[in-house]
Enzyme design. Sequence first.
Site: not given
Length: 349
Positions: A99, A171, A221, A223, A326
């Site tokens: 992150d 991020d 995020h 992912d 992550c």
Amino acid sequence: MIVVDACDEWSPLREVVVGTAYGAMFPAEDPRMIEATMPREHWAEFRPGHSFPSWIVEAAEQELQALAETLESLGSVVHRPRRVPWSGLGGYCAAMPRDLLLVMGNRVVEAPMAWRSRRHELLAYWPLLQQFRQSGAHWLPSAVDLSVDPLTSGPSRSGQWVIGEGRPAWDAADFLRLGPRTLVGQLSHVTNRSGIAHLRTQLGPDTRVHLVQPHDPHAMHLDATLCPLREGLALYNPERLDPAQLAGSPMEGWELVPAPLPEPCDSPPLYMTSPWVSMNLLVVDHQHVFTEARDEKLQELLVSYGMTPMPMPFRNVQALGGSFHCATLDLRRDRRRTEASSSAGSTSG
């Protein structure tokens, strides 16, 4: 000596940071941020000084240690962040290095994160960063005044996101690397257009950033929406992303495979993510990929595409807000098979 050299998500992994769950605290953020990004049933948990249940933290640390040991057995050099007493810093944890830090080639870029509870997170990685610099890697600090709260420093241009544009925010987990000079990313509740401009400045004009626009009102995020498995093949979240949105992107022409619906998970609770955290995978090389042990449908799908799943228990780490992608920061991947990869792509945003 630590070697930093990684520019995609799938080349053979040689050196990596694996996070630590030590002292994990619920992030104490502005209610507007929590309501925009977190599951409604857990909003009450996000209050100052509130720790994650100790049994989850202890089990998550065991899962992270098992991952570190497995990666070492596969030949990767593994580094761990130092333990920091987050309760005295109003912080979160150091379980999710992806992150905060973006590795692009031999550059390590610090993300100017939007969450106030993560302003001190760099402390956990500082000894490693000193080693990066000593080994010749380029350290690019955020150079942003993190005391300025992006929630109150100007309105969002579109009104879609809770943060405004008054200071750059992004991020690192909102971006995926497709080659030495190519990133795919998204705007979200933690990444604004000022942040995209900041990242482009940090990386230089030879790096292209293509933005996708998933259908996700809680975006935070990328992912758990898009997961490259190897060059030319990626999983996508069918609830959030239409493959047609990737037309004209560096992923145009890739084989895009819809991920299966996630397996139900009631215990431990997913305090900070949707069940689509199942897509948050770590690719070890062009064939092997870490998956959560109970995600059997996903494992079967990966096998059908010639991949070899490496299932491991990771539900407690997922309870803290992320999964294999992550919880790791790949420092070095073998570029020998990717030097000839095309870096062509379009820039949007």
